[in-house]
Each structure stands twice: as C-alpha cells, then as structure tokens.
Design a protein around this motif. Structure first.
Motif: not given
Ligand SMILES: Nc1nc2c(ncn2[C@@H]2O[C@@H]3COP(=O)(O)O[C@H]4[C@@H](O)[C@H](n5cnc6c(=O)[nH]c(N)nc65)O[C@@H]4COP(=O)(O)O[C@H]3[C@H]2O)c(=O)[nH]1
Length: 630
Positions: A463-483
């Motif tokens: 039941n634990l929340h799990l966080s991961i680090n996402v870099s700025a480049q990933d967030f700016a990458d147009p492929v990231f979100l759809p993937t």
C-alpha cells in the motif's frame, strides 16, 4: 605435197610433172604459210581471250574503285557530319598553318566561313584566332612551344573577348615520324565553370548566411596557423553558440529562425577586424578565427564587443528577439596546433560557458578536456549498462512525521557495475542528461517501478506510494507522456500509487503544457511532486494553477534546521503556504532527531532521510519493513 598444188596439178596434169623440186619447194612454202597462219590465228585467238580476261578484270577493278570511292565519299560525309555535330570548334592545319579542315562550330568560333578561310595563309589563320582571344600572350606562348616541338600535345585554357572561357587541346597529325600538321580543338567551358563555382560555393560556403562553412574554416585556420607560426603570433579560435536559439525556431518557426541567423551573422561580421574570419559550423554555431593575436587583451576586447552585440534586441519582421551567446575560446599554439583540435577545444570551453550560466565566455582549460573524456567514456559504459541490465532500484522510505508510519518510498537509481561496485546517480545522471540517454533510463525506471508495484501485491510494500525521479528532458520529450500513458493503459496501476518527482524548473519552463500533462497523468493514477523545493524559483504563484500533489523541501533547508531560525522561518512558510494549497509537504534529508523534532513542531507531513533509513535494495527494504511491523 600441199593440197592446193595437188588440186592445181589435177586440173592441169600436162603442165608440170608432179615431182619437180620447184613443186616441192612451193609445197613447202605453202605448208609453211599454212602453219604460220594457224599459228597466227591461234595467237590472235589467245590474245583476244586474254584481252577479254583483262577487260573483265579491269571492269571489276573499276567497279571496286567506284565502290571504294563511294565508301570514301560516305566516310568523308560521315566525318564531316561528326565534326559538325561536335559543339567543340575543331581546326586542322597543314604544317605551314593553312587550314585543311574546319567544322561548323569552328566557323562560328572565329565567325568566318570556309570559303573565306580556305585560301588564307598560316599567319591569316593565326590572326583570326588571336582576334577573339583576351589573353593572347599566353596563347602565343603555346604556339612558340609547339613550333619548338611540333609533335607535342598541348592543353590549356583561355578567355575570349566576349567573356567566355574555353579550354583547348592541340595534337600533331603524324604519319610515322612525318609531321603533317595539327588539329586544334576549342571547348566552351563557361557553363561548366559556372557550375563548378556554384558547387565550390556549396562545398565551402554556408548557403543561408554566405559565410565560410566548416570545410573552408578548417582550411583558413590551417593557413592562419602556418602564417602565425612564422610570425610568432597567436591564433584564437572563438566558438559562438546562441543561447536558447531553439526557442525562436519552436515559437516563431524555422523561417524566422533563419532570418535571425542571417541578422546575427551580419552583426558579428560588423565587429571584426579585416584579418579575422567568421564562419558558420551549422545550426546556431559560429566560428571566428582571430589571427595575429599579440595579447589576450585583444581577444577579450573583441569578446566584450560580441557579447555587447546581443544586448540590442533583434527586430525581425516587426518582432523583437533577445538572444544571448555563450562563447568558448582556444588558442594556438598553447592549446593545440591542428584546426580540428582547436575547434573541439573551443567547443568544450563554450560548453563550460553555457554550464556556468550562459551569456559569457570561457577560455579552454585542459581540465575541461579530462571532464569531456570522462563523459564520453561514461556514456559508452552507461549504454552497455542499460543493455546488460546493470541498473537497479534502491528504495528510501517516506515517514509520517506525526505517527512514524512508513507511507511511501522513493525509488533511487543505482548502477551495479560488472565488478559489483555500486555507482550513484550523481556520477551518471548528468552524463545521461547531456547525451539523451536519460530517456532510455527513465523508461527503464518507469517500467521497473510499474512492475514492482504489481509484484508487491502481497508484501508489506503493497500500500505504499512509490515515487520515481523524472528529469526535465523527459518531461519535454513529446514521446514521454504517450509512452507512459500507453504503458499504464496496458498495465493499470494497482492500489499503490505512483508519483513522479520533478524539479520546479521542469514545470515552470512550459507550465501550461506541464499542467495538461499533470492532468492526464492524474487520470491514470500518477501524481506529481515538486522535488528540491526552495533551490529554484520557489514560486507559489504557479503552484496555485497546477494540480501538484506534494512538495519536497530541499535538504539544504533541513540540515541543522533546529539551530537555524532563518531556515525555520523559511520552512515554516513553505509548510504553511503549501498546506493552504492542499499540498502534502515532505522534508528531504532528515538526518537527526533534532531535525525530526523541529519538523514535527512545524507540522510537516512527511520526512525522508538517513534518520529513518538510507536508500536500500529490495531485500533489505522488505526485511526493514517486516522488522518494523513485527
Ligand atoms: N546527505 C543525505 N542524503 C540523503 C539523505 N536522505 C536521502 N539522501 C539522498 O538524497 C537524494 C534524494 O534524491 P533526489 O533529491 O531526488 O536526488 C536524486 C535525483 O535527482 C537523482 N536520481 C536518482 N535516481 C534517479 C532516477 O531514477 N532518475 C533520475 N532522472 N534522477 C535520479 O540523483 C539524485 C541523487 O540521488 P541519490 O544519490 O540516490 O541521493 C538521494 C538520497 O540518497 C540524508 O538524510 N542525507
């Protein structure tokens, strides 16, 4: 007895006795005559046969000759047509220079007909050609050379008075060693030369700005290095890269971007000395070769001028743009003697200028090279690490400060090298970010986290929340979100929640787009936290607009918090505003009980730090949680 005499004697038997010597002699003469006649007749017959034979042969010969003549005429016509079909002006001269043949292009070349030329002397013919040539001296030199050695082959070029360029060939007509004259052939190469010049322009000049391109810059730099070595001067290679030029392309379009580059090159060209060379490497990268440098001060003066150029906005089609430049400089001979090496080192120095805040210049420093080499080596190793599955996740708990309950985990990446050594993210994430490898890494982390959340269904981590680090480049990458979304559609999250930790700047750089992305992620159960809060803009304004779930206060504010009233004031206000905005507040880097106590008093929700647990591997995490439960 001869039959004629016998007949006569039969008619006149009384006149002569048959066997007189006279009659015998007569008979003999007559017999001889007969024999001669027979001989003559035979001989006549033979002669006439021979004559007929000869006649036949002669006729055949004549026919053959006619055919040869016809063939010869045909071949002459073919030769003529061939010559006339050639666009090259062709002349054939006798040893004395009289014209023996000329084709149609030849007549056009000297603007005369065959009839006007056929009786010309050698001198007349030479003058006819000299009349149309601009550089007669060189041509006469060639004539002299041929006179001295008639059998030689000649090849040269010349310009005509009407501005055309010709190349010419001249060969001797030889019959064995007998010299029979010369053939000259003139070819119009005006168009070819124009095309060649155009090709050369494309090969050596940048089509957009008209500045020398990389190839020509290398050549010019090599030349400058030779020259300055003789004169014992320095050569500076100045690498200019526009800061955030991509934004113009992205927002105003590539046409506007091109106009901007043309304006930039014109401005740069305007501030150079006559002996400096400006070129464009491509994109928004310019190179300036500064020759004849005596003192570093001269370079700095030029660099100041260049940086100053960018303080005035660029007005393109009624739009004003402000773009700055980052500049790197390498110097010959001390930084290198080869053009490629100097450009590479100036590039490294430019990179350093960008890293240290842009809009500045940086001289090459050998230390930079070592860093760059390390980066290249790390990049290669990291590629292999991804392929060889050497990445692992460690987990650090997030604790409810009021109850002590573990409510979540942060997944932190480690690189377990082949030799078993654990490599920490600060040693490879920056390289991954600067080389684009970060996308593959984040994909790996995301998939691993998703898989863990599923595999933990019946464990204390369920039941634990799990966080991961996402870099700025990933967030700016147009492929990231759809993937991400397509993976979550295929494998929806179990009850455990997933959180992306992003830095403030990632969200602020394009906050409208970021907000849309956050809303989409929320639909699939992914929340967003702001990491390292307090180290960047620390703006609460945008926090109101964004559907952010939690705020992680940077470790620098937590360290020695209990002993630092200023830090306490800051942390207190972050907690208070954050709470008012409905955010969950997490304190990072809690190392001591005092810090913990202080955060509890400030009513901070969660804490994460060595006090509770260091980041540990999955097996240790399980043991840790079981021990706490037990
Ligand atoms: N001194 C001290 N340090 C503490 C304490 N508690 C936690 N830490 C360290 O602080 C870092 C927290 O992660 P971060 O701020 O997201 O900072 C992370 C994050 O920005 C980045 N990183 C880690 N994993 C990933 C990843 O999967 N993807 C990306 N893009 N970046 C990652 O690397 C940074 C460093 O990660 P780590 O070396 O694991 O370092 C971790 C953690 O080990 C404490 O009490 N005292």
């Amino acid at each position: 007895m001869h039959k004629l005499l016998r007949r006569l004697l039969r008619k006149h038997p009384q006149d002569l006795p048959e066997d007189t010597p006279l009659l015998a002699a007569l008979s003999e003469v007559l017999a001889q005559q007969d024999s001669d006649r027979v001989m003559l007749e035979r001989s006549l017959m033979l002669t006439s046969e021979e004559l007929n034979e000869q006649n036949k042969k002669l006729r055949a010969q004549l026919e053959e000759n006619d055919q040869v003549l016809r063939q010869h005429r045909e071949s002459l016509s073919q030769q003529r047509a061939l010559l006339d079909a050639s666009p090259e002006a062709i002349f054939s001269f006798s040893p004395g220079g009289r014209l023996t043949q000329i084709n149609r292009a030849g007549c056009q070349f000297i603007n005369k007909e065959w009839d006007e030329l056929k009786n010309n002397s050698g001198e007349d013919n030479l003058n006819a050609i000299l009349n149309i040539i601009r550089n007669t001296e060189a041509f006469l030199g060639d004539i002299e050379r041929i006179r001295a050695n008639p059998s030689q082959v000649l090849h040269n070029a010349m310009d005509t008075n009407d501005g055309r360029h010709y190349e010419y060939h001249s060969v001797a007509i030889l019959n064995g060693s007998e010299y029979l004259g010369r053939v000259w052939c003139f070819r119009d190469i005006t168009e070819i030369q124009k095309q060649q010049a155009q090709l050369e322009r494309h090969a050596f000049y940048d089509t957009l700005t008209g500045l020398p391109n990389r190839l020509l810059l290398l050549e010019k730099l090599q030349h400058a290095l030779y020259k300055n070595e003789r004169q014992q001067c320095k050569t500076a290679v100045i690498f200019i890269d526009l800061d955030d030029f991509k934004k113009i392309n992205d927002t105003a379009g590539h046409g506007q971007g091109d106009n901007f580059l043309v304006s930039t090159s014109a401005r740069l060209a305007g501030c150079l000395r006559s002996c400096d060379t400006l070129g464009r490497l491509g994109g928004d990268e310019f190179i300036l070769i500064m020759e004849n440098v005596q003192h570093q001060q001269e370079i700095i003066a030029l660099l100041d001028r260049i940086l100053h150029l960018f303080t005035t906005p660029f007005n393109i089609h009624e739009t004003s743009y402000v773009v700055t430049a980052s500049i790197g400089i390498s110097l010959a001979p001390q930084d290198g003697q080869r053009p490629e090496e100097l450009i590479r080192k100036a590039d490294l120095a430019m990179y350093q200028a960008k890293q240290s805040g842009k809009n500045k210049f940086h001289f090459f420093d050998p230390h930079l090279e070592r860093i760059a080499l390390h980066r290249v080596a790390t990049e290669q190793k990291l590629r292999n690490a991804i392929e060889n599955n050497e990445l692992v996740l460690h987990y650090q708990p997030k604790v409810n400060l009021a109850t002590g309950e573990i409510v979540g985990l942060e997944a932190l990446l480690r690189w377990q090298a082949a030799d078993g050594k654990l490599i920490y993210p600060d040693q490879f994430i920056p390289v991954a970010e600067s080389t684009g490898l970060i996308h593959a890494i984040t994909r790996w982390v995301f998939n691993a986290a998703l898989q863990k959340l599923h595999s933990w269904a019946d464990t204390p981590m369920a039941n634990l929340h799990l966080s991961i680090n996402v870099s700025a480049q990933d967030f700016a990458d147009p492929v990231f979100l759809p993937t991400v979304i397509s993976a979550l559609r295929a494998t929806p999250l179990p009850h455990g929640k997933l959180e992306f930790e992003l830095t403030e700047s990632t969200l602020l750089d394009n906050h409208e787009q970021a907000n849309k992305a956050i809303s989409q992620l929320l639909l699939y159960g992914v929340e967003v936290a702001i990491d390292d809060f307090g180290t960047g803009y620390s703006s609460f304004n945008y926090l109101q607009e964004m559907r952010i779930h939690s705020l992680k206060i940077d470790r620098s504010f937590i360290t020695e918090l209990h002993n630092n009233p200023r830090k306490q004031a800051i942390v207190k206000s972050i907690i208070s505003v954050g709470k008012n905005l409905g955010l969950q507040i997490v304190a990072e880097g809690v190392e001591t009980k005092d810090e913990h106590q202080c955060l509890k008093q400030l009513d901070c929700h969660l804490g994460q730090g060595y006090l509770f647990s260091r980041p540990v591997d999955e097996a240790s995490l399980l043991a840790f949680l079981k021990q706490r439960q037990g």
